[in-house]
Scaffold this motif. Structure first.
Motif, mmCIF file in Angstrom:
data_model
loop_
_atom_site.group_PDB
_atom_site.id
_atom_site.type_symbol
_atom_site.label_atom_id
_atom_site.label_comp_id
_atom_site.label_asym_id
_atom_site.label_seq_id
_atom_site.Cartn_x
_atom_site.Cartn_y
_atom_site.Cartn_z
ATOM 1 N N HIS A 60 -2.382 0.016 8.815
ATOM 2 C CA HIS A 60 -1.799 1.058 9.663
ATOM 3 C C HIS A 60 -2.701 2.279 9.700
ATOM 4 O O HIS A 60 -3.716 2.329 9.008
ATOM 5 N N HIS A 62 -2.343 5.487 8.935
ATOM 6 C CA HIS A 62 -2.305 6.640 8.029
ATOM 7 C C HIS A 62 -3.682 6.815 7.369
ATOM 8 O O HIS A 62 -4.337 5.838 7.000
ATOM 9 N N HIS A 65 -5.483 5.067 4.499
ATOM 10 C CA HIS A 65 -5.834 3.656 4.668
ATOM 11 C C HIS A 65 -7.035 3.459 5.592
ATOM 12 O O HIS A 65 -7.571 2.360 5.671
ATOM 13 N N HIS A 148 7.699 0.529 8.169
ATOM 14 C CA HIS A 148 7.064 1.731 7.628
ATOM 15 C C HIS A 148 7.342 2.857 8.619
ATOM 16 O O HIS A 148 8.014 2.646 9.627
ATOM 17 N N ASP A 219 1.740 -0.598 3.681
ATOM 18 C CA ASP A 219 2.889 0.194 3.230
ATOM 19 C C ASP A 219 4.155 -0.421 3.824
ATOM 20 O O ASP A 219 4.202 -0.720 5.019
ATOM 21 N N HIS A 255 8.416 3.102 1.961
ATOM 22 C CA HIS A 255 7.677 2.553 0.822
ATOM 23 C C HIS A 255 8.592 1.678 -0.030
ATOM 24 O O HIS A 255 9.772 1.517 0.253
HETATM 25 ZN ZN LIG Z 1 1.395 4.810 5.142
#
Ligand SMILES: [Zn+2]
Length: 341
Positions: A60, A62, A65, A148, A219, A255
């Motif tokens: 993903h 974010h 990552h 997520h 996540d 999470h």
């Molecule tokens: Zn995340």
């Protein structure tokens, strides 16, 4: 087949943990899963050659990552031959634009080609990533949508079945001489000898051997889309961001706690569960100086809901080697941190 953790911290790096990044070492190639900041330096602490990186799977968008991805592409570009096959990058919508914009605005010259395959968001859909296959068709990757705060994918890497073991003694007894006929029999084809005798492949080659399966999730607070594809995994890598005290917080933020990770591993009947993506709050806890619980607590909670003791909490540079079923060590998977400097 070896899973090597290059980053095991959630959100931001700590003094001992980098942000999310995993290298899956296959025969001669490496698949990367997420590329947190600092990935280049972590790779220097392993024997891996950057040019061996064939494919990159992003869970993903974010930052913890993906912030290492543009730098990693530059690094591969500087070390690989320009004739290298294009690097295949898989990930959520927006990934292509983000990579191209970042590299363009930074005037980054990358002398190798890369292809971005965006996974289109559809609810509870399984997508077979038919776009990339290992040179010799050894692996299939399946992606499933996780729950997520933004679209996030988990990946299942399935090794194709291996040909059965070739019994040389039996082949010789049957009158087959070493040479092309050996190869034909190994490929499942029957052969006819000069005297007209037919030797069946099934008589000299054992049954097909099951391939290994590894599940690498991003996540998540719910990974049910992969329940079928992940079934029977040798190793599942699952986030365990916080301890049970913060279960509500975990779910609100998309999470998992360790017991949630254990439940998923149980529901797919996995062999081994590896926990990662730990909150920095646990860092002090790891040395017994915090009230936020410890990583040991995570292992205990995960083992309980998993129903097995084969739970590992990853450190940076932990390497988990996934054995084949016929390996004497099976079902245990060897774990080392031998890449540590
Ligand atoms: Zn995340």
């Amino acid at each position: 087949m070896q899973v090597v953790f290059l980053g095991t911290s959630s959100s931001m790096p700590t003094i001992s943990r980098n942000t999310s990044c995993i290298a899956l070492r296959l025969d001669g190639t490496i698949y990367m899963f997420d590329c947190g900041e600092g990935v280049q330096r972590q790779l220097h602490r392993t024997p891996f050659r950057q040019k061996s990186i064939d494919s990159i799977f992003i869970t993903h968008m974010h930052g913890d990552h993906i912030f290492g991805l543009p730098g990693l592409l530059c690094m591969i570009g500087m070390t690989a031959s320009p004739s290298k096959r294009p690097i295949e990058i898989f990930g959520p919508e927006g990934l292509r634009q983000w990579i191209r914009t970042t590299l363009k605005l930074c005037h980054a010259q990358i002398p190798i080609k890369y292809v971005v395959h965006e996974l289109v968001l559809q609810e509870w859909v399984f997508m077979l990533l038919d776009c990339y296959r290992h040179e010799d068709d050894k692996y299939v990757v399946v992606a499933g949508l996780l729950k997520h705060t933004i679209p996030c994918w988990g990946y299942v890497v399935q090794e194709r079945p291996h040909a059965g073991r070739f019994n040389v003694e039996r082949a010789m007894e049957a009158g087959v001489r070493p040479g092309p006929m050996y190869a034909m029999l190994q490929q499942g084809r029957d052969v006819t000898l000069r005297d007209g005798t037919v030797v069946k492949s099934a008589d000299v080659v054992g049954p097909q051997r099951q391939g290994r399966k590894v599940v690498i999730l991003g996540d998540t607070s719910d990974s049910r889309s992969l329940l079928v594809a992940a079934r029977g995994a040798d190793v599942v890598v699952h986030e365990a961001t916080v301890t049970e005290h913060e279960a509500d917080f975990a779910v609100d933020r998309g999470h998992s706690t360790a017991s949630m990770a254990g439940r998923f591993a149980h529901s797919i009947n996995a062999n081994t569960l590896v926990l990662t993506h730990f909150s920095g709050k646990l860092e002090g806890a790891y040395y017994g100086t915090s009230d936020n619980g410890t990583i040991k607590d995570l292992i205990t909670a995960a083992s309980k809901s998993f129903g097995k003791n084969s739970v590992i909490a990853a450190h940076d540079l932990t390497a988990v080697t996934i054995c084949r079923k016929e390996d004497p060590a099976f079902p245990a998977h060897r774990t080392t941190s031998s890449f540590s400097t």
